[in-house]
Design a protein around this motif. Structure first.
Motif, PDB file in Angstrom:
ATOM      1  N   ILE A  76      43.753  44.407  44.431  1.00  0.00           N
ATOM      2  CA  ILE A  76      42.747  45.457  44.469  1.00  0.00           C
ATOM      3  C   ILE A  76      41.394  44.947  43.975  1.00  0.00           C
ATOM      4  CG2 ILE A  76      44.442  47.300  44.153  1.00  0.00           C
ATOM      5  CD1 ILE A  76      43.535  47.522  41.232  1.00  0.00           C
ATOM      6  N   TYR A  77      41.385  43.881  43.169  1.00  0.00           N
ATOM      7  CA  TYR A  77      40.161  43.453  42.492  1.00  0.00           C
ATOM      8  C   TYR A  77      39.275  42.540  43.340  1.00  0.00           C
ATOM      9  CZ  TYR A  77      42.385  45.300  38.302  1.00  0.00           C
ATOM     10  OH  TYR A  77      43.002  46.121  37.380  1.00  0.00           O
ATOM     11  N   LYS A  78      37.990  42.837  43.314  1.00  0.00           N
ATOM     12  CA  LYS A  78      36.995  41.971  43.945  1.00  0.00           C
ATOM     13  C   LYS A  78      36.897  40.655  43.168  1.00  0.00           C
ATOM     14  CE  LYS A  78      33.914  45.729  45.491  1.00  0.00           C
ATOM     15  NZ  LYS A  78      33.780  45.377  46.911  1.00  0.00           N
ATOM     16  N   TYR A  79      36.473  39.614  43.850  1.00  0.00           N
ATOM     17  CA  TYR A  79      36.184  38.289  43.285  1.00  0.00           C
ATOM     18  C   TYR A  79      37.442  37.522  42.861  1.00  0.00           C
ATOM     19  CZ  TYR A  79      32.121  41.299  42.455  1.00  0.00           C
ATOM     20  OH  TYR A  79      31.138  42.240  42.575  1.00  0.00           O
ATOM     21  N   MET A  80      38.596  38.177  42.881  1.00  0.00           N
ATOM     22  CA  MET A  80      39.840  37.537  42.466  1.00  0.00           C
ATOM     23  C   MET A  80      40.674  37.290  43.721  1.00  0.00           C
ATOM     24  SD  MET A  80      40.526  39.814  38.997  1.00  0.00           S
ATOM     25  CE  MET A  80      41.888  38.814  38.404  1.00  0.00           C
ATOM     26  N   ASP A  81      40.393  36.203  44.390  1.00  0.00           N
ATOM     27  CA  ASP A  81      40.971  35.948  45.708  1.00  0.00           C
ATOM     28  C   ASP A  81      42.076  34.900  45.683  1.00  0.00           C
ATOM     29  OD1 ASP A  81      39.022  37.718  46.589  1.00  0.00           O
ATOM     30  OD2 ASP A  81      37.624  36.127  47.109  1.00  0.00           O
ATOM     31  N   ILE A  82      41.788  33.767  45.065  1.00  0.00           N
ATOM     32  CA  ILE A  82      42.727  32.638  45.115  1.00  0.00           C
ATOM     33  C   ILE A  82      43.968  32.916  44.279  1.00  0.00           C
ATOM     34  CG2 ILE A  82      43.039  30.194  44.573  1.00  0.00           C
ATOM     35  CD1 ILE A  82      40.002  29.853  45.090  1.00  0.00           C
ATOM     36  N   GLY A  83      43.776  33.345  43.049  1.00  0.00           N
ATOM     37  CA  GLY A  83      44.903  33.556  42.143  1.00  0.00           C
ATOM     38  C   GLY A  83      45.787  34.723  42.505  1.00  0.00           C
ATOM     39  N   VAL A  87      37.939  47.136  43.998  1.00  0.00           N
ATOM     40  CA  VAL A  87      37.685  47.541  42.622  1.00  0.00           C
ATOM     41  C   VAL A  87      37.154  46.337  41.843  1.00  0.00           C
ATOM     42  CG1 VAL A  87      38.728  48.398  40.483  1.00  0.00           C
ATOM     43  CG2 VAL A  87      39.536  49.265  42.687  1.00  0.00           C
ATOM     44  N   LYS A  88      36.100  46.523  41.066  1.00  0.00           N
ATOM     45  CA  LYS A  88      35.591  45.424  40.245  1.00  0.00           C
ATOM     46  C   LYS A  88      36.571  45.142  39.103  1.00  0.00           C
ATOM     47  CE  LYS A  88      30.673  45.990  41.223  1.00  0.00           C
ATOM     48  NZ  LYS A  88      29.329  46.249  40.665  1.00  0.00           N
ATOM     49  N   PRO A  89      36.629  43.904  38.634  1.00  0.00           N
ATOM     50  CA  PRO A  89      37.624  43.537  37.615  1.00  0.00           C
ATOM     51  C   PRO A  89      37.558  44.342  36.322  1.00  0.00           C
ATOM     52  CG  PRO A  89      36.742  41.567  38.638  1.00  0.00           C
ATOM     53  CD  PRO A  89      35.907  42.717  39.141  1.00  0.00           C
ATOM     54  N   ASP A  90      36.403  44.958  36.042  1.00  0.00           N
ATOM     55  CA  ASP A  90      36.300  45.729  34.806  1.00  0.00           C
ATOM     56  C   ASP A  90      36.432  47.236  35.048  1.00  0.00           C
ATOM     57  OD1 ASP A  90      33.928  46.033  36.137  1.00  0.00           O
ATOM     58  OD2 ASP A  90      32.640  45.645  34.406  1.00  0.00           O
ATOM     59  N   GLN A  91      36.788  47.616  36.271  1.00  0.00           N
ATOM     60  CA  GLN A  91      36.992  49.029  36.572  1.00  0.00           C
ATOM     61  C   GLN A  91      38.438  49.435  36.331  1.00  0.00           C
ATOM     62  OE1 GLN A  91      34.771  48.851  40.619  1.00  0.00           O
ATOM     63  NE2 GLN A  91      34.744  51.013  40.046  1.00  0.00           N
ATOM     64  N   GLN A  92      38.611  50.644  35.815  1.00  0.00           N
ATOM     65  CA  GLN A  92      39.957  51.165  35.576  1.00  0.00           C
ATOM     66  C   GLN A  92      40.547  51.703  36.866  1.00  0.00           C
ATOM     67  OE1 GLN A  92      41.028  53.488  31.850  1.00  0.00           O
ATOM     68  NE2 GLN A  92      41.015  55.125  33.357  1.00  0.00           N
ATOM     69  N   VAL A 125      38.141  31.200  38.177  1.00  0.00           N
ATOM     70  CA  VAL A 125      38.184  31.773  36.832  1.00  0.00           C
ATOM     71  C   VAL A 125      36.873  31.492  36.096  1.00  0.00           C
ATOM     72  CG1 VAL A 125      39.380  31.766  34.607  1.00  0.00           C
ATOM     73  CG2 VAL A 125      40.701  31.615  36.728  1.00  0.00           C
ATOM     74  N   GLU A 126      36.332  30.301  36.270  1.00  0.00           N
ATOM     75  CA  GLU A 126      35.033  29.978  35.664  1.00  0.00           C
ATOM     76  C   GLU A 126      33.965  30.952  36.153  1.00  0.00           C
ATOM     77  OE1 GLU A 126      34.700  25.242  34.728  1.00  0.00           O
ATOM     78  OE2 GLU A 126      34.752  25.819  36.848  1.00  0.00           O
ATOM     79  N   MET A 127      33.977  31.234  37.437  1.00  0.00           N
ATOM     80  CA  MET A 127      33.006  32.153  38.022  1.00  0.00           C
ATOM     81  C   MET A 127      33.143  33.546  37.399  1.00  0.00           C
ATOM     82  SD  MET A 127      32.937  33.716  41.886  1.00  0.00           S
ATOM     83  CE  MET A 127      34.399  34.704  41.477  1.00  0.00           C
ATOM     84  N   LEU A 128      34.386  34.012  37.266  1.00  0.00           N
ATOM     85  CA  LEU A 128      34.629  35.329  36.687  1.00  0.00           C
ATOM     86  C   LEU A 128      34.161  35.395  35.239  1.00  0.00           C
ATOM     87  CD1 LEU A 128      38.157  35.826  38.247  1.00  0.00           C
ATOM     88  CD2 LEU A 128      36.225  37.376  38.624  1.00  0.00           C
ATOM     89  N   MET A 129      34.396  34.319  34.495  1.00  0.00           N
ATOM     90  CA  MET A 129      33.941  34.265  33.104  1.00  0.00           C
ATOM     91  C   MET A 129      32.417  34.275  33.043  1.00  0.00           C
ATOM     92  SD  MET A 129      36.743  31.506  31.660  1.00  0.00           S
ATOM     93  CE  MET A 129      36.138  31.459  29.958  1.00  0.00           C
ATOM     94  N   ASP A 130      31.786  33.546  33.955  1.00  0.00           N
ATOM     95  CA  ASP A 130      30.317  33.514  34.007  1.00  0.00           C
ATOM     96  C   ASP A 130      29.742  34.890  34.355  1.00  0.00           C
ATOM     97  OD1 ASP A 130      30.296  30.837  33.391  1.00  0.00           O
ATOM     98  OD2 ASP A 130      30.048  30.149  35.463  1.00  0.00           O
ATOM     99  N   MET A 131      30.512  35.674  35.104  1.00  0.00           N
ATOM    100  CA  MET A 131      30.076  37.021  35.475  1.00  0.00           C
ATOM    101  C   MET A 131      30.293  38.016  34.337  1.00  0.00           C
ATOM    102  SD  MET A 131      31.575  37.114  39.386  1.00  0.00           S
ATOM    103  CE  MET A 131      30.957  38.735  39.837  1.00  0.00           C
ATOM    104  N   GLY A 132      30.909  37.562  33.258  1.00  0.00           N
ATOM    105  CA  GLY A 132      31.096  38.408  32.086  1.00  0.00           C
ATOM    106  C   GLY A 132      32.445  39.080  31.981  1.00  0.00           C
ATOM    107  N   TYR A 133      33.376  38.694  32.851  1.00  0.00           N
ATOM    108  CA  TYR A 133      34.707  39.282  32.803  1.00  0.00           C
ATOM    109  C   TYR A 133      35.579  38.497  31.821  1.00  0.00           C
ATOM    110  CZ  TYR A 133      33.041  41.656  36.988  1.00  0.00           C
ATOM    111  OH  TYR A 133      32.303  42.407  37.865  1.00  0.00           O
ATOM    112  N   GLY A 134      35.977  39.155  30.740  1.00  0.00           N
ATOM    113  CA  GLY A 134      36.688  38.462  29.676  1.00  0.00           C
ATOM    114  C   GLY A 134      38.170  38.740  29.618  1.00  0.00           C
TER     115      GLY A 134
END
Length: 312
Positions: A39-46, A66-71, A224-233
Motif C-alpha cells: 500500500i505504501y508509496k516509495y517502498m517498491d523493492i522491499g 498511502v505515504k509511509p507515515d500515513q495511518q 531505504v537510504e532514500m526513505l530515511m533521507d525523506m524523513g521516514y524513521g
C-alpha cells in the motif's frame, strides 16, 4: 444476488502475482491487493511491488497509494476493498483479491468485530517506546499478562500485532478473542472462492532466499537510504516491514551487511511459515500445490474452469 469474489493467497514468493494477473486477463478481472506493505508509496523493492510492466494492463487497486507515515488500518482496508468489490461487480468485472496479509483477507470474508476498535496513537506510541526501551520480549510479556491466549499466537518480532492486541484489550476491556468472537463467522455477502498457492517448504525457502538476493541487487539498500533521507524513521509502522527495518539497522551501523542479509532471509522464511499456518485455519480454502502443474498456464486453466463451474 451475491457479489462475486475470488481470493488468491499464499506465502511470500510462491507466485501469487503472476498467476492472478494471468487469471484476471482470462476472466475479465481486476486485482485488489491484500498486501499490507504494498500500500505504501516509495517502498517498491522491499515489498516486491508489482510493476507497471508486470501488470500487463490489468488494473490493480490498493497498491502504492498511502505515504509511509500515513495511518491505514484494517478497517480502512475493509472499507476501501468492499467498495471496489461492489463497483467491479456492477461493472461486470471479476474482483480478484490477491495477497498474503491474512488479516486483510479475513476482514472481507469474515464478520470481524475488532476492526471497529479505533486506533489510539498515544497508546501505540507509548507501547512502541516501551519496546524500544525494554525490548520486544518485554512487550510480549505485557500482552501475556493481560491476554495469554493472544500472546501465544505471536513471536516477539510481531510488534504491530502485539501492539494492536494490547490496544484492543485496553480500549474494549475484553481480550482479543472475546472482542473478536465473530472472528470465524463467514461474511455471507459474497459468492466466494478462495485459493491458497503452496509448494514444498524447502523449495519455497530457496525461492525466498533468492528473492531477497534479487531485492538487494535491485537496490534495496538505496531505497531505504532514500526513505530515511525523506524523513521516514524506524518508529513508523511501514518502516518496521521485513527488509526495511534490518537495512536501516545496517545503515545506522548496528549490524554488518552479511548478517543483515541472513536476518532478512530468516525473517522472511518465518513469515511464510506463519502465513501458511494462518490460512490452514480456513476450511473453505482450496489448496493448490503449484509443483503439481507443469506450467503457470495449467494452474490458470484449472482456476478458470473451477471458477466457471462454481460461480458462473
Amino acid at each position: 444476488m451475491k457479489e462475486k469474489l475470488i481470493i488468491i493467497t499464499g506465502p511470500t514468493a510462491v507466485g501469487k502475482t503472476s498467476i492472478s494477473i494471468s487469471l484476471a486477463k482470462r476472466m475479465n478481472g481486476e486485482i485488489i491487493s491484500a498486501d499490507s506493505m504494498q500500500i505504501y508509496k516509495y517502498m517498491d523493492i522491499g515489498t516486491a511491488k508489482v510493476t507497471e510492466t508486470e501488470m500487463e494492463g490489468v488494473p490493480h487497486h490498493l497498491v502504492d497509494f498511502v505515504k509511509p507515515d500515513q495511518q491505514f488500518t484494517v478497517a480502512d482496508y475493509k472499507d476501501n476493498a468492499t467498495k471496489i468489490i461492489q463497483y467491479l461487480n456492477k461493472e461486470g468485472k471479476l474482483p480478484i483479491v490477491t495477497g498474503g496479509t491474512g488479516l486483510y483477507i479475513n476482514s472481507l470474508v469474515y464478520e470481524l468485530n475488532f476492526v471497529d476498535v479505533p486506533p489510539n496513537q498515544e497508546l501505540r506510541d507509548e507501547l512502541e517506546s516501551f519496546a524500544v526501551e525494554y525490548g520486544n520480549s518485554a512487550l510480549l510479556d505485557k500482552l501475556r499478562g493481560i491476554d495469554p491466549i493472544a500472546a501465544g499466537k505471536y513471536t516477539e518480532n510481531d510488534i504491530q500485532r502485539i501492539v494492536r492486541a494490547i490496544e484492543i484489550t485496553t480500549l474494549s476491556g475484553k481480550t482479543y478473542d472475546e472482542y473478536g468472537s465473530n472472528f470465524r463467522v463467514p461474511n455471507e455477502r459474497y459468492d466466494l472462492l478462495m485459493y491458497c498457492l503452496t509448494m514444498d517448504r524447502q523449495k519455497l525457502y530457496e525461492r525466498i532466499n533468492k528473492r531477497v538476493d534479487v531485492m538487494l541487487q535491485l537496490g534495496l539498500v538505496r531505497e531505504v537510504e532514500m526513505l530515511m533521507d525523506m524523513g521516514y524513521g524506524k518508529d513508523l509502522v511501514s518502516m518496521k516491514a521485513i527488509g526495511y527495518k534490518e537495512v536501516m539497522e545496517y545503515l545506522e551501523g548496528n549490524e554488518n551487511y552479511e548478517d543483515t542479509v541472513e536476518k532478512i532471509k530468516k525473517l522472511s522464511r518465518n513469515y511464510a511459515k506463519r502465513q501458511l499456518t494462518w490460512f490452514r485455519r480456513d476450511k473453505r480454502i482450496n489448496w493448490i500445490d503449484v509443483e503439481e502443474y507443469e506450467s503457470k498456464d495449467d494452474i490458470v486453466e484449472y482456476l478458470v474452469n473451477d471458477i466457471n463451474k462454481h460461480i458462473y
